[in-house]
Design an enzyme around this catalytic site. Structure first.
Site, PDB file in Angstrom:
ATOM      1  N   ASN A  43     -27.683 -41.688 -67.027  1.00 57.26           N
ATOM      2  CA  ASN A  43     -26.255 -41.144 -66.860  1.00 57.26           C
ATOM      3  C   ASN A  43     -26.186 -39.688 -67.733  1.00 57.26           C
ATOM      4  OD1 ASN A  43     -23.695 -40.067 -66.510  1.00 57.26           O
ATOM      5  ND2 ASN A  43     -22.949 -41.964 -67.395  1.00 57.26           N
ATOM      6  N   TRP A  44     -26.440 -38.677 -67.237  1.00 58.10           N
ATOM      7  CA  TRP A  44     -26.429 -37.404 -68.195  1.00 58.10           C
ATOM      8  C   TRP A  44     -25.063 -37.010 -68.679  1.00 58.10           C
ATOM      9  CZ3 TRP A  44     -30.839 -34.195 -65.627  1.00 58.10           C
ATOM     10  CH2 TRP A  44     -32.270 -34.967 -65.636  1.00 58.10           C
ATOM     11  N   LYS A  45     -24.240 -37.478 -67.851  1.00 56.75           N
ATOM     12  CA  LYS A  45     -22.612 -37.142 -68.113  1.00 56.75           C
ATOM     13  C   LYS A  45     -22.515 -35.546 -67.894  1.00 56.75           C
ATOM     14  CE  LYS A  45     -22.403 -41.343 -71.032  1.00 56.75           C
ATOM     15  NZ  LYS A  45     -21.681 -41.888 -72.045  1.00 56.75           N
ATOM     16  N   HIS A  85     -17.500 -45.944 -63.995  1.00 62.82           N
ATOM     17  CA  HIS A  85     -17.966 -45.989 -65.315  1.00 62.82           C
ATOM     18  C   HIS A  85     -16.861 -45.917 -66.263  1.00 62.82           C
ATOM     19  CE1 HIS A  85     -19.478 -44.232 -68.928  1.00 62.82           C
ATOM     20  NE2 HIS A  85     -20.463 -44.419 -68.594  1.00 62.82           N
ATOM     21  N   GLU A 105     -15.816 -44.391 -68.913  1.00 63.54           N
ATOM     22  CA  GLU A 105     -14.915 -43.077 -69.104  1.00 63.54           C
ATOM     23  C   GLU A 105     -14.362 -42.588 -67.859  1.00 63.54           C
ATOM     24  OE1 GLU A 105     -18.793 -41.015 -70.089  1.00 63.54           O
ATOM     25  OE2 GLU A 105     -18.681 -42.140 -71.694  1.00 63.54           O
ATOM     26  N   GLU A 136     -21.307 -52.712 -68.845  1.00 55.40           N
ATOM     27  CA  GLU A 136     -21.305 -51.810 -69.849  1.00 55.40           C
ATOM     28  C   GLU A 136     -20.065 -52.193 -70.768  1.00 55.40           C
ATOM     29  OE1 GLU A 136     -23.467 -48.068 -69.030  1.00 55.40           O
ATOM     30  OE2 GLU A 136     -21.463 -47.893 -68.411  1.00 55.40           O
ATOM     31  N   GLY A 189     -21.933 -45.214 -76.455  1.00 56.66           N
ATOM     32  CA  GLY A 189     -22.150 -44.038 -77.053  1.00 56.66           C
ATOM     33  C   GLY A 189     -21.670 -44.177 -78.786  1.00 56.66           C
ATOM     34  N   SER A 240     -25.824 -47.963 -75.530  1.00 61.09           N
ATOM     35  CA  SER A 240     -26.416 -47.753 -76.772  1.00 61.09           C
ATOM     36  C   SER A 240     -27.716 -48.103 -76.547  1.00 61.09           C
ATOM     37  CB  SER A 240     -25.654 -48.163 -78.231  1.00 61.09           C
ATOM     38  OG  SER A 240     -24.438 -47.531 -78.288  1.00 61.09           O
ATOM     39  N   GLY A 270     -27.086 -43.630 -71.555  1.00 65.18           N
ATOM     40  CA  GLY A 270     -26.399 -42.466 -71.686  1.00 65.18           C
ATOM     41  C   GLY A 270     -27.045 -41.523 -72.552  1.00 65.18           C
ATOM     42  N   GLY A 271     -26.725 -41.648 -73.721  1.00 64.00           N
ATOM     43  CA  GLY A 271     -27.290 -40.709 -74.638  1.00 64.00           C
ATOM     44  C   GLY A 271     -28.889 -40.490 -74.819  1.00 64.00           C
TER      45      GLY A 271
HETATM   46  C1  PEP Z   1     -23.122 -45.020 -70.665  1.00 62.97           C
HETATM   47  O1  PEP Z   1     -22.320 -43.953 -70.553  1.00 62.97           O
HETATM   48  O2  PEP Z   1     -23.327 -45.321 -69.567  1.00 62.97           O
HETATM   49  C2  PEP Z   1     -24.024 -45.290 -71.806  1.00 62.97           C
HETATM   50  C3  PEP Z   1     -24.647 -46.700 -71.545  1.00 62.97           C
HETATM   51  O3  PEP Z   1     -23.953 -44.616 -72.764  1.00 62.97           O
HETATM   52  P1  PEP Z   1     -24.623 -44.903 -74.427  1.00 62.97           P
HETATM   53  O4  PEP Z   1     -26.246 -45.014 -73.773  1.00 62.97           O
HETATM   54  O5  PEP Z   1     -24.650 -43.290 -74.743  1.00 62.97           O
HETATM   55  O6  PEP Z   1     -24.185 -45.962 -74.848  1.00 62.97           O
END
Ligand code: PEP
Length: 250
Positions: free
Chosen positions: A9-11, A95, A97, A167, A173, A213, A234-235
């Protein structure tokens, strides 16, 4: 049939040039390492570029969101038909967010789920508890209610289009990951909840991803758990080396 899946997920990251660079690097790298199904979710403006770039690759493209209506006066929104018209057949819904910053409720998500399924799309359905839920030992109840209210109205036959992504919000994050045992415990609970609402076959066949994470140094032990079928990243999905290391940890 349950699949191993790693989705990135590149957000709201990467402009067009940066997206092009990441896509071509991923294509070159993942051709060699990938046993899992790999999905990437760039931002809306870069989806067309992604589907063009990945035409000859097994990497799939997902949108990060979509609107529940078919079309109309919804300024700034994107419909299922628009996504399908550029060969985007997968969408991330729910998600944390979107839930936290854009007020997406279980009720709204259930409408988005219906629209996506009516268009034959695959949904990566995200859910997970907040830190206070876990501290008060309410995490199982929260997850169960997110699933029941957002997703469990669908028909048995529609589950083949569903990928689940557990999640925990406190792990997204933050650099803090659920332990492999905590992930396994919740994923097993999710399957048992599906058995109660549907049946064993659906519970066994659905892929349940862990997100929060996940990094190259912890992916392998999380993915080794029997009810964890991969990750939503994510990141670490923004860097070709770390994302491909996570993909190869499956
Ligand atoms: C996400 O936003 O779905 C996620 C898992 O982010 P991160 O890996 O950065 O925690």
């Amino acid at each position: 049939m349950r699949k191993k899946i790693v989705a990135g997920n590149w957000k709201m990251n990467k402009n067009l040039a940066e997206t092009g660079e990441l896509l071509s690097n991923l294509k070159a790298k993942l051709g060699k390492v990938s046993e899992a199904e790999v999905i990437v979710a760039p931002t809306f403006t870069n989806l067309y570029r992604a589907t063009e770039e990945l035409k000859s690759s097994s990497v799939k493209v997902a949108a990060q969101n979509m609107h529940q209506a078919e079309n109309g006066a919804y300024t700034g929104e994107i419909s299922a038909d628009m996504l399908k018209s550029i060969d985007v057949n997968t969408v991330i819904l729910g998600h944390s967010e979107r839930r936290a910053y854009f007020g997406e409720t279980d009720e709204l998500l259930s409408q988005k789920v219906n629209t996506a399924l009516n268009h034959g799309m695959t949904i990566i359905f995200c859910f997970g508890e907040e830190l206070q839920d876990r501290k008060s030992n309410n995490h199982f109840a929260v997850v169960e209610s997110q699933l029941k209210n957002g997703l469990f109205h669908i028909d048995t036959s529609q589950w083949k289009n569903i990928i689940l992504a557990y999640e925990p919000v406190w792990a997204i994050g933050t650099g803090e990951t659920a332990s492999p045992e905590q992930a396994q415990e919740m994923h097993a609970f999710i399957r048992s909840t599906i058995v109660k609402a549907y049946n064993e076959t659906i519970a066994n066949d659905v892929s349940i991803l862990y997100g929060g994470s996940v990094k190259p140094n912890n992916a392998e032990e999380i993915f080794a758990k029997p009810d964890v079928d991969g990750g939503l990243i994510g990141g670490a999905s923004l860097d070709v080396e770390s994302f491909s290391a996570i993909v190869s940890a499956i």
